[in-house]
Scaffold this active site. Structure first.
Site, PDB file in Angstrom:
ATOM      1  N   GLY A  61      -1.993   0.257  -2.064  1.00 14.89           N
ATOM      2  CA  GLY A  61      -3.057  -0.680  -1.717  1.00 14.89           C
ATOM      3  C   GLY A  61      -3.686  -0.321  -0.385  1.00 14.89           C
ATOM      4  O   GLY A  61      -4.886  -0.163  -0.265  1.00 14.89           O
ATOM      5  N   ILE A  83       3.980  -2.986  -3.030  1.00 17.11           N
ATOM      6  CA  ILE A  83       2.822  -2.095  -3.195  1.00 17.11           C
ATOM      7  C   ILE A  83       3.260  -0.638  -3.072  1.00 17.11           C
ATOM      8  O   ILE A  83       2.483   0.235  -2.681  1.00 17.11           O
ATOM      9  CB  ILE A  83       1.689  -2.467  -2.215  1.00 17.11           C
ATOM     10  CG1 ILE A  83       2.069  -2.250  -0.751  1.00 17.11           C
ATOM     11  CG2 ILE A  83       1.317  -3.924  -2.397  1.00 17.11           C
ATOM     12  CD1 ILE A  83       0.871  -2.452   0.199  1.00 17.11           C
ATOM     13  N   THR A 133       6.104  -0.150  -1.397  1.00 21.36           N
ATOM     14  CA  THR A 133       6.774  -0.192  -0.117  1.00 21.36           C
ATOM     15  C   THR A 133       8.286  -0.335  -0.228  1.00 21.36           C
ATOM     16  O   THR A 133       9.002   0.019   0.689  1.00 21.36           O
ATOM     17  CB  THR A 133       6.237  -1.404   0.661  1.00 21.36           C
ATOM     18  OG1 THR A 133       6.094  -2.487  -0.276  1.00 21.36           O
ATOM     19  CG2 THR A 133       4.888  -1.109   1.256  1.00 21.36           C
ATOM     20  N   LYS A 157      11.300  -6.017  12.028  1.00 14.20           N
ATOM     21  CA  LYS A 157       9.839  -5.961  12.074  1.00 14.20           C
ATOM     22  C   LYS A 157       9.362  -4.916  11.066  1.00 14.20           C
ATOM     23  O   LYS A 157      10.148  -4.164  10.520  1.00 14.20           O
ATOM     24  CB  LYS A 157       9.375  -5.617  13.493  1.00 14.20           C
ATOM     25  CG  LYS A 157       9.763  -6.690  14.503  1.00 14.20           C
ATOM     26  CD  LYS A 157       9.351  -6.385  15.930  1.00 14.20           C
ATOM     27  CE  LYS A 157      10.319  -5.486  16.650  1.00 14.20           C
ATOM     28  NZ  LYS A 157      10.165  -5.505  18.136  1.00 14.20           N
ATOM     29  N   GLU A 164       2.861   0.229   9.077  1.00 20.19           N
ATOM     30  CA  GLU A 164       1.628   0.579   9.773  1.00 20.19           C
ATOM     31  C   GLU A 164       1.904   1.281  11.102  1.00 20.19           C
ATOM     32  O   GLU A 164       1.075   2.062  11.567  1.00 20.19           O
ATOM     33  CB  GLU A 164       0.781  -0.679   9.977  1.00 20.19           C
ATOM     34  CG  GLU A 164       0.422  -1.274   8.629  1.00 20.19           C
ATOM     35  CD  GLU A 164      -0.645  -2.344   8.672  1.00 20.19           C
ATOM     36  OE1 GLU A 164      -1.400  -2.450   7.704  1.00 20.19           O
ATOM     37  OE2 GLU A 164      -0.723  -3.082   9.663  1.00 20.19           O
TER      38      GLU A 164
END
Ligand code: FAD
Ligand code: SF4
Lengths: 731, 316
Positions: free
Chosen positions: A244, A471, A473, A688, A692
């Protein structure tokens, strides 16, 4: 469950299952081609037919006439939905131009018709005989010419996006060294493997969309807004996505047209956006122009830093926040950061993996390299001396857990940074010019409320249901690990069901908040289930020990199956104590590159990222996230660019051949190291995101390595050889 | 894609007759280029004649001491043939620098020669393109032309011939053999096979309608060092920005052709004669008449530098 104070020791700290390298539980489905992706869900509803999307052939203007008579007469055609005959649909979250309807064309390849036919080939053939006449209008397609007059961006929160602290200008002029450079990044495409795809079926007023979407709860509402219907009549189901990267955060034309086409045809309709359409029809990462000014003392300490970014979008679209990381990464008393937004008529810009920060690092972290050179200082050292434990513009706000310096030192050590050649262009190995570069990385660590339902059956199996998405992940696996950990069952006793809007609403996948948020929601549900079990069997679920499908309580024990079938929902929400902290993820990135001294071709030799992202829920999938992002960084730095035709106003290279993402051969060796940190502020999981972080900085490490190899600094991405060939040494 | 009829020919002549006899007829071999173009309606044949059953799938020695490569020999088989690897290594290296393993398994020798340009505007039917639609204009000329041609191009079209294999065939002085509907055969030197665009960029080669490629013959081996260097933006699955095919003899003489520059593999006799003087001398002669755009001017120095690297490799 409200999370309203930093976490102490909790059930997660046992870490028997979480944190252990765990292969994807959905791996066998993926590798055998049996994971049900949206377009191949042949079994969900009978009678599916095919939709083919026609995109506008101009960038801006109006449809003067559209003739579909020939298309209607083509074999197999069941229905044709045209934009001129459809009232513009409403806008959902993140939609800038209407996804369909009306005569106005806002951007190239905006959808203007859908042909529905018995077969894909029939729909495609019919779409090609639709005749469209346009009235073209002039548009603005060039960021460089629109940027100078662009106003401050007000699209995030309504206020002009400019932050000043101290007196930047005075401090900059007084500084021992000054750096003032401009950098440009191009428009980029998500270019995910699976195109946007949806199957729509109506049952009276009720609409089901089997789709490929990152954010189920958001978009249940958005479909309601777009189609002017009750969100309660909408069901979205998206258990698997083939990528995505932010391109599927929102509802796009595939879903809307499938719904409209299904209504028109009276049959379930499937629509996949054709690959050549995706680049202009959907969203992209907008291009940026960035100016960096940094003033520093002889010791490298930054006294003044200014970062200004310009981007463009359609009217009403948001700007790219390229200065975000500069507000967090380095100390310095006198500061100016600002974003400006121009109006353009190119396709709509929106979020792509680490929006803002991915591009921002491509400027900031090269500027830091340039500054280090001016200071004759080691680039690693320069970053270390400018580390900060409080947010520079808001010193009362502390970082919840920031270990950037450890990342830098450990990365330098592991990569052999000390042995690098310090003279740019000075190391040759046969026909190769060799260079090393590094960069720091920052990405914020967001978290959001997230819910789940956890069921226990009579055989002691645990099933988790949440509308969280995977996605690519690894959500399935970390959610299973979470449930296994908290319920004290082996991983194989856990079933995970995702992506259905009928399940409790999660935070979804985006902004690298997914892992931290969704596992916290599952944790809350599991805690409630433990309490429910305790209530049933007569003990305190919080105090009992759940392990190996047994429950140990003071003075006794139970089998988990003694509880019978039970289910509990739970939601993790967050108190405002987090406002006192900045929660971020940090990294150091290193790269070694070889440049052919003859041709200028650049080949990455090796890359390393050292990440500080709190608890790593699953080192296997976390590593996959980071190496994928590193590969994407190589593309962003060296090859990827949506080439703008400034006359016709569109992205020219709109297919997988023209938009060059890296291939395997471009990515030889990648290493990822995670620091063993725990962040008590973000959530009880102390974990966390990393998805990204991995694209925040490797770009600049590659660019800095290319400079170190060649001695040539190129500030216009992508760094293709035509931009520096003539400055390479003569051959 | 428009609907079309389909047949499988049994012999080359039958195939040629079938295509010549049907307006809008076309051969299909591996289909790796033609089908893509049909899906986008850049090609709209009404009848396809599949040539995969006609034989022509062997590589055989010729009486002249060379090799005769059947038109249906796959790129994979051709590049891996022991004789080719030994005596015509430039051809192996060129083929293996192209496309991907899967595509090379399907791609044929004949189809590869006839692959069409990769100009991005050619691929977008909303854009004016003289090659697709004679007389419509050329969107690329003042547009995004970074990958397009610098020499041998015209006012009408600045596209390149994109392939790799043909560049190697050009240095090897291969000959293309054909057959037509009447069974007439002819031999076309590769130098004459592809056409410059001129005012008719939709005409890309000298084949007549329905003329089928049956084979490509290679003259006897040249000796020397065989090098193919393809420069591209990523390491695989990308067309050449510039490529150099060279056969260099120990005395420094040799042959060289350039890909990615022109409507055909670019080989200039006077330039080649300057090989012993080095890359700059060759490039100066080969590209004296270049008419680059601002986007693709770099190709000229890139070609020179790539050749310099090739010559260095030949010496090493
Ligand atoms: C993604 C991708 C990447 C690629 N990358 C490269 C690359 O890097 N370098 C490169 O060189 N190529 C590349 N190619 C092109 C590839 O080499 C060609 O598609 C292939 O060689 C065509 O062979 P084919 O047999 O499939 O031809 P087809 O698609 O079957 O036919 C192509 C044309 O030749 C005609 N034809 C076929 N056989 C005959 C015959 N015997 N006689 C007369 N006419 C005939 C057909 O009518 C058609 O017009 C790439 C292709 C793709 C799809
Ligand atoms: S360069 Fe040739 S192929 Fe490209 S748009 Fe112009 S005419 Fe068409």
């Amino acid at each position: 469950m409200e999370y309203n104070a930093p976490a102490g020791k909790n059930l997660f700290d046992n870490a028997k299952v979480v944190g252990k390298p765990t292969r994807r539980i959905d791996g066998p489905l993926k590798t055998t081609g049996t994971a049900p992706y949206a377009y191949e869900r042949h079994d969900v509803v009978p009678g599916q037919v095919y939709g083919y999307v026609l995109g506008a052939g101009i960038a801006k203007g109006r449809i003067a006439a559209m003739d579909v008579s020939a298309a209607r007469a083509m074999p197999g055609v069941l229905a044709i939905v045209t934009a001129p005959d459809t009232k513009p649909v409403g806008k959902g979250m993140g939609n800038t131009a209407p996804l369909f309807g009306g005569r106005d064309i806002a951007h190239y390849h905006q959808a203007i018709a859908l042909v529905v036919a018995e077969t894909f080939e029939q729909a495609r053939a019919a779409s090609s005989v639709i005749r469209v006449e346009y009235e073209r209008q002039k548009g603005a397609f060039d960021l460089a010419s629109a940027a100078p007059g662009a106003p401050l961006d007000t699209t995030r929160g309504g206020e002009p996006d400019q932050v000043r602290t101290g007196d930047f200008e005075a401090a900059y002029h007084a500084a021992y060294v000054q750096l003032d450079e401009r950098y440009t990044t191009p428009d980029e495409s998500h270019a995910m493997m699976e195109p946007h795809a949806s199957i729509a079926a109506w049952e009276g007023e009720k609409l089901t969309l089997w789709t490929s979407n990152q954010m189920i709860a958001w978009n249940k509402g958005s479909v309601g807004d777009i189609l002017d219907m009750e969100p309660d009549n909408v069901r979205l189901d998206s258990p698997y996505l083939g990528g995505g990267f932010g391109g599927k955060l929102f509802v796009r034309a595939d879903a809307v047209l499938a719904a409209l086409g299904a209504k028109a045809a009276g049959r379930p309709v499937k629509v996949m956006l054709q690959r050549p359409l995706i680049y202009n029809n959907t969203t992209h990462r907008p291009a940026s122009i960035q100016r960096l000014r940094i003033g520093a003392g002889k010791d490298g300490r930054i006294s003044a830093i200014a970062h200004e970014g310009w981007s463009g979008n359609l009217p009403g679209g948001s700007g790219e926040n390229t200065v975000q990381q500069t507000r967090q990464l380095y100390a310095g008393d006198h500061r100016l950061t600002a974003n400006y937004l121009a109006t353009l008529d190119l396709p709509e810009g929106n979020a792509m993996r680490a929006p803002g920060e991915a591009s921002g690092h491509m400027a900031l972290e090269v500027a830091m390299d340039e500054l280090a050179e001016k200071l004759d200082m080691c680039p690693v050292e320069l970053r270390i001396v400018n580390d900060t434990q409080t947010v520079p513009d808001e010193p009362e706000i502390k970082f919840s857990d920031r270990n950037l310096v450890r990342c830098l030192r450990e990365g330098a050590e592991r990569f052999g940074w000390a042995n690098r050649n310090k003279t740019p262009g000075g190391l040759r190995d046969g026909r190769w010019l060799i260079g090393m570069g590094m960069a720091a990385g920052y990405r914020n660590g967001p978290v959001g409320k997230s819910a789940a339902r956890v069921k226990l059956d009579r055989r002691g199996r645990v099933t988790v249901e949440t509308d969280m998405t995977d996605i690519g992940t690894g959500s399935y696996t970390i959610i299973a690990q979470t449930a296994a950990e908290v319920m004290g069952v082996p991983l194989k006793q856990v079933t995970v069901r995702l992506g259905d809007s009928a399940y409790p609403a999660s935070a979804g996948s985006g902004g690298q908040w997914g892992a931290a948020s969704s596992t916290a929601g599952v944790y809350a549900a599991c805690v409630n289930l433990r309490r429910a079990i305790g209530e049933k069997l007569g003990f305190d679920g919080d105090a009992a020990t759940f392990d190996n499908s047994r429950i140990a309580v003071d003075g006794g024990s139970f089998a988990l199956t003694d509880a019978g079938a039970l289910s509990a929902t739970g939601e993790m929400t967050y108190g405002d104590f987090q406002d006192d902290y900045s929660v971020g993820t940090f990294a150091s990135h290193f790269c070694e590159i070889a440049v052919d001294a003859y041709t200028g071709e650049s080949f990455i030799r090796r890359m390393l990222s050292v990440c500080d992202a709190g608890r790593i829920l699953n080192p296997v999938s976390a590593r996959s996230q980071v190496i994928g992002a590193m590969a994407m960084s190589v593309g962003a730095t060296l090859t990827e660019e949506l080439a703008v035709d400034k006359r016709f106003g569109f992205f020219v290279n709109h297919d997988m051949a023209g938009y060059e993402v890296p291939v395997h051969a471009d990515i030889p060796h990648q290493e990822v190291v995670f620091l063993d940190t725990l962040d008590p502020v973000i959530s009880p999981m102390k974990a966390k995101g990393v998805g990204e972080l991995g694209i925040c900085g490797p770009t600049a490490a590659v660019a800095n390595a290319l400079y170190n190899a060649t001695g040539i600094r190129v500030r216009e991405y992508p760094l293709t050889l035509d931009k520096y060939l003539d400055r390479l040494p003569a051959v | 894609m428009r609907s079309f009829t389909y047949e499988r020919a049994k012999t080359p002549q039958q195939a040629a007759a079938a295509v010549a006899g049907t307006p809008g007829g076309k051969f299909i071999a591996g289909g790796t280029n033609l089908l893509d173009l049909m899906k986008l309606e850049i090609e709209t044949p009404v009848h396809l004649v599949d040539v995969q059953d006609v034989g022509l799938d062997r590589i055989e020695p010729t009486e002249a001491g060379g090799l005769r490569i059947g038109a249906l020999v796959s790129n994979t088989a051709l590049s891996a043939d022991a004789r080719v690897m030994r005596d015509y290594a430039v051809l192996t290296r060129a083929i293996q620098a192209g496309a991907s393993g899967q595509l090379r398994n399907k791609a044929t020798t004949g189809g590869n020669l006839l692959q069409r340009t990769r100009c991005p505007y050619f691929y977008d039917t909303n854009m004016p393109c003289n090659k697709r639609d004679p007389g419509a204009g050329c969107a690329a000329k003042d547009g995004y032309s970074r990958q397009l041609g610098v020499i041998g191009i015209s006012e009408s079209c600045i596209a390149t011939y994109p392939g790799d294999m043909a560049v190697a065939l050009r240095v090897l002085d291969a000959v293309v053999e054909t057959i037509d509907a009447d069974g007439e055969t002819r031999s076309i030197p590769i130098a004459d096979f592809h056409s410059l665009w001129g005012d008719t960029p939709h005409i890309e080669n000298v084949l007549a309608d329905g003329e089928m490629i049956t084979a490509v013959t290679l003259p006897r081996p040249l000796g020397g060092k065989h090098i193919y260097h393809k420069v591209r933006d990523r390491r695989s699955y990308a067309f050449a920005l510039v490529s150099v095919a060279a056969v260099i003899q120990p005395d420094g003489t040799g042959r060289v052709a350039f890909g990615g520059m022109a409507p055909k593999p670019w080989r200039v006799a006077a330039a080649e004669a300057a090989l012993p003087q080095g890359a700059a001398a060759v490039a100066a002669r080969a590209f004296a008449d270049a008419q680059p755009t601002d986007h693709n001017r770099y190709k000229i120095s890139l070609a020179e530098r790539t050749l310099a690297g090739v010559l260095a490799e030949a010496r090493s």
